[in-house]
Motif scaffolding. Sequence first.
Motif, PDB file in Angstrom:
ATOM      1  N   ARG A   1       1.737  -3.157 -15.499  1.00  0.00           N
ATOM      2  CA  ARG A   1       2.925  -3.798 -16.055  1.00  0.00           C
ATOM      3  C   ARG A   1       4.138  -2.892 -15.923  1.00  0.00           C
ATOM      4  N   SER A   2       5.295  -3.536 -15.799  1.00  0.00           N
ATOM      5  CA  SER A   2       6.579  -2.843 -15.721  1.00  0.00           C
ATOM      6  C   SER A   2       7.533  -3.600 -16.632  1.00  0.00           C
ATOM      7  N   ILE A   3       8.159  -2.893 -17.574  1.00  0.00           N
ATOM      8  CA  ILE A   3       8.949  -3.565 -18.600  1.00  0.00           C
ATOM      9  C   ILE A   3      10.440  -3.313 -18.398  1.00  0.00           C
ATOM     10  N   HIS A   4      11.213  -4.383 -18.462  1.00  0.00           N
ATOM     11  CA  HIS A   4      12.668  -4.262 -18.359  1.00  0.00           C
ATOM     12  C   HIS A   4      13.294  -5.104 -19.449  1.00  0.00           C
ATOM     13  N   GLY A   5      13.544  -4.519 -20.573  1.00  0.00           N
ATOM     14  CA  GLY A   5      14.158  -5.275 -21.659  1.00  0.00           C
ATOM     15  C   GLY A   5      13.229  -6.396 -22.099  1.00  0.00           C
ATOM     16  N   ARG A   6      13.721  -7.629 -21.997  1.00  0.00           N
ATOM     17  CA  ARG A   6      12.914  -8.760 -22.499  1.00  0.00           C
ATOM     18  C   ARG A   6      12.082  -9.398 -21.397  1.00  0.00           C
ATOM     19  N   VAL A   7      11.992  -8.709 -20.272  1.00  0.00           N
ATOM     20  CA  VAL A   7      11.194  -9.235 -19.163  1.00  0.00           C
ATOM     21  C   VAL A   7      10.101  -8.243 -18.828  1.00  0.00           C
TER      22      VAL A   7
ATOM     23  N   ILE B   1       0.840  -1.200   0.000  1.00  0.00           N
ATOM     24  CA  ILE B   1       0.000   0.000   0.000  1.00  0.00           C
ATOM     25  C   ILE B   1       0.872   1.247   0.000  1.00  0.00           C
ATOM     26  N   LEU B   2       1.866   1.254   0.889  1.00  0.00           N
ATOM     27  CA  LEU B   2       2.747   2.422   0.977  1.00  0.00           C
ATOM     28  C   LEU B   2       3.453   2.674  -0.348  1.00  0.00           C
ATOM     29  N   ARG B   3       3.840   1.586  -0.988  1.00  0.00           N
ATOM     30  CA  ARG B   3       4.629   1.744  -2.199  1.00  0.00           C
ATOM     31  C   ARG B   3       3.795   2.004  -3.449  1.00  0.00           C
ATOM     32  N   HIS B   4       2.585   1.458  -3.485  1.00  0.00           N
ATOM     33  CA  HIS B   4       1.854   1.453  -4.752  1.00  0.00           C
ATOM     34  C   HIS B   4       0.495   2.142  -4.769  1.00  0.00           C
ATOM     35  N   GLN B   5       0.002   2.536  -3.620  1.00  0.00           N
ATOM     36  CA  GLN B   5      -1.337   3.116  -3.592  1.00  0.00           C
ATOM     37  C   GLN B   5      -1.328   4.628  -3.769  1.00  0.00           C
ATOM     38  N   TYR B   6      -0.326   5.246  -3.166  1.00  0.00           N
ATOM     39  CA  TYR B   6      -0.333   6.702  -3.119  1.00  0.00           C
ATOM     40  C   TYR B   6       0.067   7.297  -4.461  1.00  0.00           C
ATOM     41  N   GLN B   7      -0.707   8.273  -4.919  1.00  0.00           N
ATOM     42  CA  GLN B   7      -0.529   8.834  -6.255  1.00  0.00           C
ATOM     43  C   GLN B   7       0.829   9.488  -6.430  1.00  0.00           C
ATOM     44  N   GLN B   8       1.435   9.959  -5.339  1.00  0.00           N
ATOM     45  CA  GLN B   8       2.719  10.651  -5.490  1.00  0.00           C
ATOM     46  C   GLN B   8       3.884   9.680  -5.565  1.00  0.00           C
TER      47      GLN B   8
ATOM     48  N   ALA C   1      10.535  -4.906  -9.104  1.00  0.00           N
ATOM     49  CA  ALA C   1      10.000  -3.623  -8.660  1.00  0.00           C
ATOM     50  C   ALA C   1      10.873  -2.929  -7.631  1.00  0.00           C
ATOM     51  N   LEU C   2      11.965  -3.562  -7.211  1.00  0.00           N
ATOM     52  CA  LEU C   2      12.873  -2.883  -6.287  1.00  0.00           C
ATOM     53  C   LEU C   2      13.252  -1.544  -6.891  1.00  0.00           C
ATOM     54  N   LEU C   3      13.734  -1.602  -8.095  1.00  0.00           N
ATOM     55  CA  LEU C   3      14.111  -0.369  -8.748  1.00  0.00           C
ATOM     56  C   LEU C   3      12.886   0.335  -9.295  1.00  0.00           C
ATOM     57  N   ALA C   4      11.919  -0.476  -9.709  1.00  0.00           N
ATOM     58  CA  ALA C   4      10.681   0.138 -10.163  1.00  0.00           C
ATOM     59  C   ALA C   4      10.142   1.023  -9.064  1.00  0.00           C
ATOM     60  N   GLY C   5      10.337   0.576  -7.835  1.00  0.00           N
ATOM     61  CA  GLY C   5       9.866   1.359  -6.699  1.00  0.00           C
ATOM     62  C   GLY C   5      10.548   2.707  -6.611  1.00  0.00           C
ATOM     63  N   CYS C   6      11.738   2.793  -7.170  1.00  0.00           N
ATOM     64  CA  CYS C   6      12.439   4.060  -7.053  1.00  0.00           C
ATOM     65  C   CYS C   6      12.571   4.784  -8.367  1.00  0.00           C
ATOM     66  N   VAL C   7      12.547   4.081  -9.433  1.00  0.00           N
ATOM     67  CA  VAL C   7      12.859   4.745 -10.699  1.00  0.00           C
ATOM     68  C   VAL C   7      11.760   4.593 -11.743  1.00  0.00           C
ATOM     69  N   GLU C   8      11.361   3.325 -11.998  1.00  0.00           N
ATOM     70  CA  GLU C   8      10.451   3.123 -13.127  1.00  0.00           C
ATOM     71  C   GLU C   8       9.013   3.105 -12.694  1.00  0.00           C
ATOM     72  N   GLY C   9       8.126   3.428 -13.596  1.00  0.00           N
ATOM     73  CA  GLY C   9       6.716   3.445 -13.251  1.00  0.00           C
ATOM     74  C   GLY C   9       5.977   2.278 -13.865  1.00  0.00           C
ATOM     75  N   TYR C  10       4.756   2.072 -13.366  1.00  0.00           N
ATOM     76  CA  TYR C  10       3.895   1.032 -13.916  1.00  0.00           C
ATOM     77  C   TYR C  10       2.936   1.632 -14.920  1.00  0.00           C
TER      78      TYR C  10
ATOM     79  N   PRO D   1       6.470   6.985  -6.958  1.00  0.00           N
ATOM     80  CA  PRO D   1       6.921   6.658  -8.318  1.00  0.00           C
ATOM     81  C   PRO D   1       6.480   5.274  -8.777  1.00  0.00           C
ATOM     82  N   ALA D   2       6.109   4.422  -7.819  1.00  0.00           N
ATOM     83  CA  ALA D   2       5.719   3.058  -8.195  1.00  0.00           C
ATOM     84  C   ALA D   2       4.214   2.863  -8.092  1.00  0.00           C
ATOM     85  N   VAL D   3       3.460   3.946  -8.158  1.00  0.00           N
ATOM     86  CA  VAL D   3       2.011   3.836  -8.006  1.00  0.00           C
ATOM     87  C   VAL D   3       1.445   2.904  -9.076  1.00  0.00           C
ATOM     88  N   LEU D   4       0.465   2.106  -8.704  1.00  0.00           N
ATOM     89  CA  LEU D   4      -0.160   1.193  -9.659  1.00  0.00           C
ATOM     90  C   LEU D   4      -1.381   1.856 -10.273  1.00  0.00           C
TER      91      LEU D   4
END
Lengths: 421, 240, 191
Positions: free
Chosen positions: C45-51, B121-128, C12-21, B130-133
Amino acid sequence: MKPASPGVAVLALLALAACQQPATSPTLAIAAAEATRPASAGPPIAMPSLAPDGGAIAHLKPAERPPISSDEAGLWLLSDKYEDQLRTSGSMVRDPALNDYVKGVVCRLAGAYCGDIRVYLVRRPGMNASMVPNGTMAVWTGLLLRARNEAQLATILAHEIGHYLRRHGVQAMRDARDKSAAALFFSVGFGVVGVPAAGDLVALGLVGSMYAFSRDNEREADDIGIRIMARAGYDPREAAKVWANLIAEVKNDEESKDRAIFFATHPEREERLETLAALAESLLPAVAEPRLGRAEHEAAIGPHRLGFLIDELQHRRYARLEPLLGMLAADGFRTGEVRYAEGEMYRLRGKEGDDAKALAAYEAAEVSGGAPAELYRSAGLVRLRQGDRAKAVSAFARYLELLPDATDREMIRMMMAQPTS
Amino acid sequence: MRQGIRARCAVAALVGLLLALGGCVQSSFTTTDKLQRRAADLRIVLMPIDVTLAEVTTGGNLEANAEWTASGRQHLTSALGEFLDQRNVRTVAYREPVSDPDRARFHTQIVKLHSAVGRSILRHQYQQSPAVLPTKKDRFDWSLGPQVGALGTEYSADYALFVHVEDSYASEGRVAAQVVVAILFGVVMPGGVQVGFASLVDLKTGEIVWFNRLLRREGDLRQPDPARETVRALMDKFPT
Amino acid sequence: MARFLILAFAAALLAGCVEGYKLVSPERTRVVNAFSVVPQTSWNRSIHGRVESWTLDGPGLQELRFVAGLDNGDRLFPTRGFAEPAKEAPAFRDTMTPIEIAEFVAASYSQAGAHEFRTRNLRPAKFGPDDGFRFDFSFATEGGLEWDGFAVGIVRSKRLYLAQFSAIRLHFFERDREAVERLVGTIRWET
């Protein structure tokens, strides 16, 4: 975010709220430990002076806990959280008999401190054991695999108990804290306090790192460790053997970064073996019936050893496995399993000439007996690689004969019908 | 090492965002205005509160402080108790079933599942973030599944409340350094951060009916009154 | 540098910091330009090359991972910014049988930190219109959560293609497994 740890609140609160126990004099602790020695033992074994240091890190007394306002209490808090994570981690081995065996060795060694130590078996390849200040001991299954008898297991556990009794961990954590590493220091993923899981050489003080104990601490732990071993009735000559075996294993791993550092920066490993050997000789006369405990060790780890070997294979550390498997095969204990593991090693490594070596190992396993049915599946795979369809099919057939309910039987049958997929 | 980097990266991202946005961002989600009761009294089982209080030293390290943590937990627990009492909620504290290891392990899986869901939730719910779903936009649908009903039956409770707080406080040296840096570079260093979340789980369905994220630079759990204020912030928009 | 990865978080480790869904709508969707699928609901979805890493609630809870073309010598988990290439991580060989591919997946996960990774029920299965294989698996994370999963795969033109689904055993796996089975059943080659 740290994961919410359910018991940590309760545990930490209890731990910290506990009043400091009245100090037990160190000599009483030794006397209590002495009382557990076999009656027929020789003269008491000289322990190094256990009087507290001038101020810095005092020697540990049984059931002692740091006052809540101390920085050490903060380290215990982290230790408690680490223990809670460890206890519920996915890598815990819960088998009661195996746990009882290891705990039994620990208690024999720790004497009066037995009640302060909680032992956790961690399913992980690599030779490792560790303790943190609150008495949590983690023992990797890779250590149970490499110890060839109870005395060799006792060597490493006694060494760790030595670190614990002298509070080297507290010192190390304070140092790590000063190096901005405290937040990372406690992580179950490290397996050992502050040490990357893959680096068992680091953990055993054979390779320097910002997380390892100082060389003086290592020498001290060796010294206390071997005395504790001898006092508990084990043959102290086994201590040097454990390290020599590990060195032989690592020497073969020419590509390992750790190995390069190990041999470059620790000429003291020779000194260490010599010191341990000399200490063993001096302590031996005081040990009435020096025990190896080979039968007890083999009985305890026997049912689990193939699993531990497969863990090592999964991590594909071929260079370490080759000498290790050679040593284990020479022991003559459940050799069929060892030869099977050897075959798997060559099959998975797949270098020039390995297919032939794999088949030779599988054949040796067959002769010794006791190898799992998967032996034939593996032999079949190697035969396929060699283009020998007939032998592949007959190996697969044998596999299915032994394991008619194998969960991959459909795939095997399909491969037998058309082996070139 | 990866775990440390991931955790710090995630926290850094959140903190960075918060600082950038000045702290005025929506932090709580509710799926219901009124809580369902199975009896006249609303009963909530209070899961063990996960609290860590640390000191931020001059060098920027986090040093867990046992004394602060112990008192922080006390203050948080009693402030929470007061807060719920005022809303006519009966709380019962969770106790690990030590005599029943299988049940203990199942409960542990529930708690771990909740942590995993909370982190998601913390990582993906909040609109701000970067990993929001994208599928979570304008929706809040998170559940631990109906198996949590076992907890509800055992404690005769309607809901379970989970609380997780990490607090760091700047030491004297750090505060002094901050002032110097501010003067020299016109920049404010985060001196300490209060991070946490609280969630309320419907024990009949496993649904998370209320969730609040705490992410700010003020707050103090070391004293009773500031701790009450932290609880008010933590329990923002708690439905009753 | 520790090579210890927390798997389910890996993509999503890096997706969590850099890439978006990005949003995946319930319609035929290309996956890495290799094949396409038809999801019944929206995914992320989150795309990284061929994965491609797909998820409904976050990869810490469930992950549908499409590997669209490992070549001879490739690792299962791509190495990233601050991780050294894991020298001992097993590499795919285009001569591998499905048995060896299952071993490859198991060893990759084990080295990345999964505990007690077990594969079961390896059997022939369709990948799109073609004859491939599938197997079930389970493991525990360091943090102590149990996960279940299944993988469907094929070696085509010397490349390994996989559709791999894993989720926390408690609640998530059972809830999502059927929808993923249906989704995987809609695989169609686009090249």
